[in-house]
Design a protein around this motif. Sequence first.
Motif, short mmCIF file in Angstrom:
data_model
loop_
_atom_site.label_atom_id
_atom_site.label_comp_id
_atom_site.label_asym_id
_atom_site.label_seq_id
_atom_site.Cartn_x
_atom_site.Cartn_y
_atom_site.Cartn_z
N ALA A 99 49.33 26.56 13.66
CA ALA A 99 48.82 27.50 12.65
C ALA A 99 47.30 27.52 12.64
N ARG A 100 46.67 26.38 12.93
CA ARG A 100 45.21 26.36 12.94
C ARG A 100 44.67 27.27 14.04
N ILE A 101 45.34 27.36 15.18
CA ILE A 101 44.88 28.26 16.25
C ILE A 101 45.01 29.72 15.78
N VAL A 102 46.11 30.04 15.14
CA VAL A 102 46.28 31.39 14.59
C VAL A 102 45.21 31.65 13.53
N ALA A 103 44.92 30.66 12.71
CA ALA A 103 43.88 30.79 11.70
C ALA A 103 42.51 31.03 12.33
N LEU A 104 42.25 30.39 13.46
CA LEU A 104 41.00 30.63 14.18
C LEU A 104 40.88 32.09 14.58
N ALA A 105 41.97 32.65 15.10
CA ALA A 105 41.96 34.07 15.47
C ALA A 105 41.74 34.94 14.23
N LEU A 106 42.30 34.50 13.12
CA LEU A 106 42.21 35.25 11.87
C LEU A 106 40.79 35.32 11.33
N VAL A 107 40.04 34.24 11.43
CA VAL A 107 38.68 34.21 10.86
C VAL A 107 37.59 34.41 11.90
N ALA A 108 37.97 34.55 13.16
CA ALA A 108 36.98 34.64 14.24
C ALA A 108 36.07 35.87 14.15
N ASP A 109 36.51 36.91 13.45
CA ASP A 109 35.67 38.09 13.29
C ASP A 109 34.82 38.01 12.03
N GLU A 110 34.82 36.85 11.40
CA GLU A 110 33.99 36.52 10.25
C GLU A 110 34.40 37.22 8.97
N HIS A 111 35.61 37.72 8.94
CA HIS A 111 36.15 38.20 7.66
C HIS A 111 37.67 38.24 7.75
N LEU A 112 38.27 38.11 6.60
CA LEU A 112 39.73 38.08 6.51
C LEU A 112 40.17 39.45 6.02
N GLY A 113 40.74 40.25 6.92
CA GLY A 113 41.11 41.61 6.57
C GLY A 113 42.56 41.74 6.13
N LYS A 114 42.80 42.74 5.29
CA LYS A 114 44.15 43.00 4.80
C LYS A 114 45.10 43.32 5.95
N ALA A 115 44.65 44.08 6.94
CA ALA A 115 45.51 44.43 8.08
C ALA A 115 45.96 43.17 8.82
N GLU A 116 45.06 42.21 8.96
CA GLU A 116 45.40 40.96 9.66
C GLU A 116 46.42 40.16 8.86
N LEU A 117 46.21 40.07 7.56
CA LEU A 117 47.15 39.33 6.70
C LEU A 117 48.50 40.02 6.67
N ASP A 118 48.48 41.36 6.64
CA ASP A 118 49.73 42.12 6.62
C ASP A 118 50.55 41.88 7.89
N VAL A 119 49.88 41.84 9.06
CA VAL A 119 50.61 41.63 10.30
C VAL A 119 51.21 40.23 10.34
N LEU A 120 50.50 39.24 9.81
CA LEU A 120 51.07 37.88 9.76
C LEU A 120 52.30 37.84 8.88
N ALA A 121 52.25 38.55 7.76
CA ALA A 121 53.41 38.59 6.85
C ALA A 121 54.57 39.34 7.50
N ARG A 122 54.27 40.50 8.11
CA ARG A 122 55.31 41.31 8.74
C ARG A 122 56.02 40.55 9.86
N LEU A 123 55.26 39.76 10.61
CA LEU A 123 55.83 39.01 11.72
C LEU A 123 56.39 37.65 11.30
N ASN A 124 56.33 37.37 10.01
CA ASN A 124 56.78 36.07 9.50
C ASN A 124 56.14 34.92 10.27
N ALA A 125 54.83 35.01 10.43
CA ALA A 125 54.10 33.99 11.19
C ALA A 125 54.34 32.59 10.65
N PRO A 126 54.26 32.37 9.34
CA PRO A 126 54.51 31.01 8.86
C PRO A 126 55.89 30.49 9.27
N GLY A 127 56.91 31.31 9.11
CA GLY A 127 58.26 30.91 9.48
C GLY A 127 58.41 30.64 10.97
#
Length: 141
Positions: free
Chosen positions: A13-41
Motif C-alpha cells: 500500500a505504501r507504494i500505491v500511496a507513493l503514486a498517489l502523492v507523487a504529483d504533490e496533491h491528493l485528487g478526488k479522481a485518484e481517490l475515486d479510482v482507488l475506491a472503485r477498484l477496491n484497492a484496500p481489499g
Amino acid sequence: MRSYTRNSPQAAARIVALALVADEHLGKAELDVLARLNAPGRLGLAPSELHDIVHALCEDLLITAHLSRADACRIDPRTLSTLLAEIDDPALRLTVLQLCVAVVEADAHVSDGESIVLVAAVEQWGLQHAMFEAAAAPLPH
C-alpha cells in the motif's frame, strides 16, 4: 522512513500511496479510482488502513524533506529503491503496478513525480512488458 514486513499489505500500500502523492496533491479522481477498484481489499487492507498508510507516508516524506515545501512529496532514489525492494512477490508486484498505473492515469496527467515512481517500479521489478499490458487492459473489479 518506517519499515513494514516484506510483501505485507502495508508495504504494498505504501507504494500505491507513493503514486498517489507523487504529483504533490491528493485528487478526488485518484481517490475515486482507488475506491472503485477496491484497492484496500486487493492489498489485504481495510479502507481506513490505506488512509493510515497514506498519512504515515506523508509524515515520513515531510520529515525526510527537511520541511522544504518544494520537495515535500519527493523521495530520493535510494529510499525509493529500498521501499520497492520490500515487495518481491511477483503477483503482488503486478497488483501494485496495476493500481499505481490506475492512480496515475486517474486525472489524465502524468507528473514528473508520478513518472519517477512508475519507472522505478517497472525497472527494479523487471515489469516492462507488464507496464504496457497494464496500460492497455482495464483492471478486474
